[in-house]
Design a protein around this motif. Sequence first.
Motif, short mmCIF file in Angstrom:
data_model
loop_
_atom_site.label_atom_id
_atom_site.label_comp_id
_atom_site.label_asym_id
_atom_site.label_seq_id
_atom_site.Cartn_x
_atom_site.Cartn_y
_atom_site.Cartn_z
N LEU A 128 -48.94 -34.26 -11.65
CA LEU A 128 -49.19 -34.77 -13.00
C LEU A 128 -50.44 -35.64 -13.04
O LEU A 128 -51.19 -35.62 -14.03
N GLU A 129 -50.69 -36.41 -11.99
CA GLU A 129 -51.91 -37.22 -11.94
C GLU A 129 -53.15 -36.32 -11.90
O GLU A 129 -54.15 -36.59 -12.57
N ALA A 130 -53.08 -35.26 -11.10
CA ALA A 130 -54.22 -34.32 -11.05
C ALA A 130 -54.42 -33.66 -12.41
O ALA A 130 -55.57 -33.47 -12.85
N TRP A 131 -53.33 -33.32 -13.08
CA TRP A 131 -53.44 -32.73 -14.42
C TRP A 131 -54.13 -33.69 -15.37
O TRP A 131 -54.98 -33.29 -16.17
N GLN A 132 -53.78 -34.99 -15.31
CA GLN A 132 -54.39 -35.98 -16.20
C GLN A 132 -55.88 -36.15 -15.95
O GLN A 132 -56.68 -36.27 -16.87
N VAL A 133 -56.28 -36.13 -14.68
CA VAL A 133 -57.70 -36.24 -14.37
C VAL A 133 -58.45 -35.05 -14.98
O VAL A 133 -59.54 -35.20 -15.53
N ALA A 134 -57.85 -33.87 -14.89
CA ALA A 134 -58.47 -32.68 -15.48
C ALA A 134 -58.50 -32.79 -17.01
O ALA A 134 -59.49 -32.44 -17.65
N TYR A 135 -57.42 -33.28 -17.59
CA TYR A 135 -57.33 -33.42 -19.04
C TYR A 135 -58.43 -34.35 -19.55
O TYR A 135 -58.99 -34.13 -20.62
N ALA A 136 -58.74 -35.39 -18.77
CA ALA A 136 -59.76 -36.35 -19.17
C ALA A 136 -61.17 -35.81 -18.99
O ALA A 136 -62.14 -36.46 -19.37
#
Length: 609
Positions: free
Chosen positions: A80-88
């Motif tokens: 989920l943290e990796a997903w958030q970095v990508a989302y940003a």
Amino acid sequence: MEMARRIGRCCRPFVALLALCGHAAVAFAQLQPGEDATATLARADLTKTSDHQKFVDTLVRLENDSTRLTEKQRAHLQYLEAWQVAYAGDYDAATPLLETVAGSSPDKVLRFRATATLINILGIGHRYQEAFSRLTELTDMLPAVTDPQARLQGLGEAAQMLATAGQYDLAADYAERMIQSTPAGDSACKGTFIKLHAMFRGKRIDGTDDRYARGIADCQAAGENLIANALRADVADTAIRNGRPRDAIHVLESHYAEVLRYGYPSLASQVESLLAQAYWNENNTDAAGKYASAAVKSAPGGEYSEPLAVALRTLYLIARKQGDFQSATQWLERYMQADKGYLDDVSARALAYQMVKQQVVSSRMEADVLDRQNQILHLQREVDRRSIETSRLYIVLLLTVAGTIALWLIRTKRAQLRFMRMARRDSLTGICNRQHFVERAQQVLLASHKAGRASCLILFDLDHFKLVNDTYGHSEGDWVLLRVVAECRDHLLQDDVFGRLGGEEFAILLPGVDEADGMKRAELIRAAIAAPPAGGPSSARVTASFGVACTRRHGADLDRLLVVADEALYEGKSAGRDRVVVAVAHSGAGKARAPVAPLASKPLGLARS
């Protein structure tokens, strides 16, 4: 939006720096006593886009209390943290994080989901060949995936990647599978968006389709406002193209603040670019400039996109209108660079898809060869045991190898033929180039002649087209040519042959059409070209002069038809342009028929020749 960018730059450890990014109120929050971390992770996963701020705050709490998490829970948090970095928008930082999860997570479902997200990141990062290679792996894994959310994500990524390669029908099929796989009681919002957007890009539907209104309502009911606004962007795009900029402004501005709160750069840039176009069409240069500048700032760094190119073009037009020619020149240079970069990127995606597709075919054929080689070895062992069957087994082996080689050669030849077909198309408009038009037209003429059917050749040339290039520039001229081709296609049938002979000269062969119907078809096309443009990037208007030659009167020889149609065309130009002239006889036997009067009044006509 700025908050999202800062989160992207923070990377790992994700939460340790979050307090520096404007989240001091939650930076030291932890899980509540007795709180189930697995359930909390699952809830956060489901609300990534519907309640993004709550999702970020939940990640903060989980990271601050990570010592309480099990190995499986930490792996879920890491994803989920990796997903958030990508989302940003920090794709360079997100890629290694996702590769770590995809390669080492103890949970196979998380590995599958990380691969799906990684495909998305690789595509955004223009690493298309890697993305489509990963997509092949993902689709091979799909049948074995039973987790509903993971399966939906995998189908969604497959659909979106195929859409980026221009495979809109295939993308819509995957999106429909996504909708069908949605558990009962859950919203099919994401699948609906992907399917509608693929059909929209493939020009199967537009934003006036009733399914858009239902899709927006369903997404809002599910709390997926980010996706609802993406659907609204298609609706607004249609309104602008149909000459209703005020409707587009109403659709987008009422949700603009909501779009900015989500901090998703790509959607923000798209919405701002559409608002800039709408206000430009409304002659509100101040608002158009404000939103165009915002679109340029919102566009993900290092990327060329259609919204960015359109925003830069709007800024160029505003500066030119205001007489600031120095700024206009700078904006024009940036627009041309962005437009070329975007078009090159579109071609790169399509080429990467075809290359990976060919590689997959080759790999499968190699696997078949290896499998057959194993069979050969087995047969050879059988030969050792059964010498009496030696000669017969060798024949089987030879036939097997020969068949494999023949199959390989056939498929290779088919690939070569596909690339040859690509070389037969005009690079700007996508229709037949001169050589391919002549080849196809001769074949169709011969077939129609043998069948005893009449055919008509329409030759037309844009009037005073040179002034478009001189006044607006060659880029504007290219947009005009694309609009002319689009208008023509709306009036052509499946068997008609359409080609660009060079510059602004075009030809259409209508098989099975007599002289009267050919004249009517030419007049419809002439009126469509002369009509004012319905929105779009180009405001220039052009007219065209038409010459029509039919086989009943002039025979089925293409060269002769081209000559007499050309004479009729220039008869129309001499008579005042913007008209259809039917060739009655060759120059040696008589003159062309009097020009057909236009159906509409004379347009403002920007000239060429």
